[in-house]
Design an enzyme around this catalytic site. Sequence first.
Site, PDB file in Angstrom:
ATOM      1  N   ASP A  99       0.038   5.344   0.590  1.00 36.51           N
ATOM      2  CA  ASP A  99      -0.078   6.388   1.614  1.00 36.51           C
ATOM      3  C   ASP A  99      -0.248   5.785   3.005  1.00 36.51           C
ATOM      4  O   ASP A  99      -1.143   4.965   3.232  1.00 36.51           O
ATOM      5  CB  ASP A  99      -1.271   7.297   1.306  1.00 36.51           C
ATOM      6  CG  ASP A  99      -1.089   8.067   0.017  1.00 36.51           C
ATOM      7  OD1 ASP A  99      -0.633   9.213   0.080  1.00 36.51           O
ATOM      8  OD2 ASP A  99      -1.392   7.510  -1.059  1.00 36.51           O
ATOM      9  N   ASP A 126      -2.175   0.074   5.934  1.00 44.52           N
ATOM     10  CA  ASP A 126      -2.302   0.869   7.163  1.00 44.52           C
ATOM     11  C   ASP A 126      -3.727   1.233   7.541  1.00 44.52           C
ATOM     12  O   ASP A 126      -3.943   1.904   8.547  1.00 44.52           O
ATOM     13  CB  ASP A 126      -1.515   2.177   7.007  1.00 44.52           C
ATOM     14  CG  ASP A 126      -2.224   3.149   6.075  1.00 44.52           C
ATOM     15  OD1 ASP A 126      -2.525   2.761   4.926  1.00 44.52           O
ATOM     16  OD2 ASP A 126      -2.491   4.294   6.491  1.00 44.52           O
ATOM     17  N   ASP A 163       0.856  -1.174   0.000  1.00 49.64           N
ATOM     18  CA  ASP A 163       0.000   0.000   0.000  1.00 49.64           C
ATOM     19  C   ASP A 163       0.905   1.242   0.000  1.00 49.64           C
ATOM     20  O   ASP A 163       2.078   1.165   0.392  1.00 49.64           O
ATOM     21  CB  ASP A 163      -0.901  -0.023   1.241  1.00 49.64           C
ATOM     22  CG  ASP A 163      -1.821   1.174   1.300  1.00 49.64           C
ATOM     23  OD1 ASP A 163      -2.662   1.315   0.401  1.00 49.64           O
ATOM     24  OD2 ASP A 163      -1.676   1.978   2.238  1.00 49.64           O
TER      25      ASP A 163
END
Length: 249
Positions: free
Chosen positions: A21, A200, A19
């Site tokens: 950001d 996240d 992932d």
Amino acid sequence: MPNRVAPGSGLKGHALYLDVDGTILDIAPSPDTVEVPSDMVPLLRQLSTALDGAVAFVSGRPIRAIDALFEPLRFPTIGVHGGEVRTPKGEVMRDQKLAQELMRVVPLLRAGIASMRGVLLEDKGSAVALHYRTVPERGREVLRVAELVMADVEVPSDFAIRLGKCVVEICPRHLTKGSALLQMMERRPFRGRTPIYAGDDSTDEDAFDVVNRLGGISVRIGDDAPSAANFRLPDPGRLRSWLLEIAAA
């Protein structure tokens, strides 16, 4: 509660899904102010070489935005939470019909947030995002705008509201990071490998579930929110250090 330290694993036989950001890059006040560390592109290129190309970006961003961040890399990519997929052969797959239907809500969303200073609308083609990173206290208002627009417009049941870190998105319901990861795992060079997935946010949870079912390594970056991930790392900097370690191994 998952472990807080990711495993000291080497790369052989694995496929790596990253992932963007909040995972390999630090969160910024807005999507267009995010910064890529100077050593990130060489590290990613090294990882891709070590894994025979089995490294993929995963993001809520459109593929074109991911390419701009990591120029000149053109990795296999899952964009817009699974709404776009670029295969290892470079083919970009997206559902144009769903994208056209979704565009009907854009003017109403713009009108709904017009008086909300600090709230940004991002038209991703396959999804629409309302960002409120600089005004986190407005999260409930932003969600309410999305709910009212969805109730007002005849949007097909294929679409759903998805919540992330300081973002509310309207996305195709059946297109997720997890479903796109399964598609990618069917293609070479990912086929037959054990997946490693780092993310996240709540939008990564379905991918964690998929990776766990496949016997892979799922890593949640950041806070102590409940997660299906079986490992944790505290921040993107620690993940980047871990990637350096496993690249060297």
